[in-house]
Motif scaffolding. Structure first.
Motif, short mmCIF file in Angstrom:
data_model
loop_
_atom_site.label_atom_id
_atom_site.label_comp_id
_atom_site.label_asym_id
_atom_site.label_seq_id
_atom_site.Cartn_x
_atom_site.Cartn_y
_atom_site.Cartn_z
N SER A 144 1.86 0.81 44.37
CA SER A 144 2.75 1.41 45.35
C SER A 144 2.45 0.85 46.77
O SER A 144 3.37 0.69 47.46
N ASN A 145 1.14 0.76 47.01
CA ASN A 145 0.95 -0.06 48.55
C ASN A 145 1.37 -1.52 48.46
O ASN A 145 1.54 -2.09 49.69
N GLU A 146 1.31 -2.19 47.48
CA GLU A 146 1.68 -3.47 47.34
C GLU A 146 3.04 -3.69 47.94
O GLU A 146 3.62 -4.56 48.46
N GLY A 147 4.26 -2.78 47.47
CA GLY A 147 5.51 -2.91 47.93
C GLY A 147 5.73 -2.19 49.02
O GLY A 147 6.97 -1.46 49.14
N ARG A 148 5.22 -2.23 50.03
CA ARG A 148 5.44 -1.65 51.30
C ARG A 148 6.91 -1.95 51.98
O ARG A 148 7.90 -1.28 52.27
N THR A 149 7.00 -3.46 52.13
CA THR A 149 8.28 -3.92 52.76
C THR A 149 9.12 -4.41 51.46
O THR A 149 8.98 -4.42 50.37
N ARG A 150 10.36 -4.64 51.66
CA ARG A 150 11.46 -4.85 51.07
C ARG A 150 11.08 -6.19 50.53
O ARG A 150 11.27 -6.75 49.32
N ALA A 151 10.67 -7.24 51.21
CA ALA A 151 10.20 -8.67 51.05
C ALA A 151 8.99 -8.57 49.69
O ALA A 151 9.24 -9.22 48.89
N ALA A 152 8.12 -7.67 50.07
CA ALA A 152 6.92 -7.51 49.11
C ALA A 152 7.46 -6.98 47.81
O ALA A 152 7.21 -7.57 46.55
N ARG A 153 8.41 -5.88 47.58
CA ARG A 153 9.17 -5.77 46.51
C ARG A 153 9.89 -6.91 45.90
O ARG A 153 9.77 -6.73 44.69
N SER A 154 10.58 -7.44 46.51
CA SER A 154 11.56 -8.66 46.05
C SER A 154 10.48 -9.54 45.24
O SER A 154 10.72 -10.13 44.00
N ALA A 155 9.27 -9.73 45.85
CA ALA A 155 8.26 -10.66 45.34
C ALA A 155 7.86 -10.03 44.09
O ALA A 155 7.52 -10.76 43.24
N MET A 156 7.57 -8.99 44.07
CA MET A 156 6.80 -8.35 42.89
C MET A 156 7.89 -8.27 41.86
O MET A 156 7.58 -8.80 40.66
N SER A 157 9.30 -8.19 41.94
CA SER A 157 10.28 -8.03 40.88
C SER A 157 10.50 -9.58 40.36
O SER A 157 10.65 -9.98 39.32
N ARG A 158 10.27 -10.62 41.46
CA ARG A 158 10.40 -11.94 40.92
C ARG A 158 9.32 -12.29 40.04
O ARG A 158 9.22 -13.06 38.88
N LYS A 159 7.96 -11.81 40.51
CA LYS A 159 7.00 -12.11 39.40
C LYS A 159 7.07 -11.58 38.14
O LYS A 159 6.65 -11.90 37.03
N ALA A 160 7.38 -10.04 38.09
CA ALA A 160 7.60 -9.62 37.11
C ALA A 160 8.71 -10.16 36.00
O ALA A 160 8.48 -10.17 34.81
N SER A 161 9.71 -10.91 36.68
CA SER A 161 10.75 -11.47 35.75
C SER A 161 10.04 -12.73 35.21
O SER A 161 10.31 -12.80 34.07
N ARG A 162 9.31 -13.46 35.85
CA ARG A 162 8.73 -14.46 35.36
C ARG A 162 7.90 -14.21 34.33
O ARG A 162 7.70 -14.93 33.19
N THR A 163 7.18 -13.18 34.36
CA THR A 163 6.02 -12.82 33.33
C THR A 163 7.07 -12.42 32.12
O THR A 163 6.38 -12.73 31.16
N ARG A 164 7.82 -11.58 32.22
CA ARG A 164 8.76 -11.29 31.11
C ARG A 164 9.29 -12.60 30.55
O ARG A 164 9.15 -12.56 29.21
N GLN A 165 10.14 -13.50 31.10
CA GLN A 165 10.29 -14.88 30.41
C GLN A 165 9.16 -15.51 29.84
O GLN A 165 9.33 -16.04 28.88
N VAL A 166 8.04 -15.46 30.43
CA VAL A 166 6.85 -16.24 29.81
C VAL A 166 6.32 -16.00 28.47
O VAL A 166 6.24 -16.24 27.69
N ARG A 167 6.57 -14.32 28.41
CA ARG A 167 5.97 -13.83 27.21
C ARG A 167 7.21 -13.57 26.31
O ARG A 167 7.01 -13.02 25.05
N GLY A 168 8.26 -14.07 26.49
CA GLY A 168 9.39 -14.11 25.34
C GLY A 168 10.19 -12.70 25.18
O GLY A 168 10.89 -12.86 24.21
N ARG A 169 10.49 -11.90 26.55
CA ARG A 169 11.19 -10.76 25.95
C ARG A 169 12.56 -10.84 26.35
O ARG A 169 12.78 -11.52 27.31
#
Length: 65
Positions: free
Chosen positions: A37-62
């Motif tokens: 929750s602290n990591e996503g303080r700003t909108r830019a940080a939340r966007s970066a988190m979502s991009r990373k999560a998206s890449r993780t899901r793609q790598v794992r083949g979901r």
């Protein structure tokens, strides 16, 4: 509400305490929920988190549902 005092009482930004509570309801540990929750303080940080999560899901083949 979780403390925003810091130190031994922990710390979660005021603006992110609803996120922290939601993560705790899902069964996440206090420290892990606070870190996320602290990591996503700003909108830019939340966007970066979502991009990373998206890449993780793609790598794992979901697939999207």
């Amino acid at each position: 509400m979780v403390s925003d005092r810091g130190g031994r009482w922990g710390f979660v930004c005021k603006s992110r305490q609803r996120v922290y509570a939601a993560l705790r309801r899902k069964g996440m540990s206090k420290s892990r929920a606070a870190r996320i929750s602290n990591e996503g303080r700003t909108r830019a940080a939340r966007s970066a988190m979502s991009r990373k999560a998206s890449r993780t899901r793609q790598v794992r083949g979901r697939n999207r549902h």
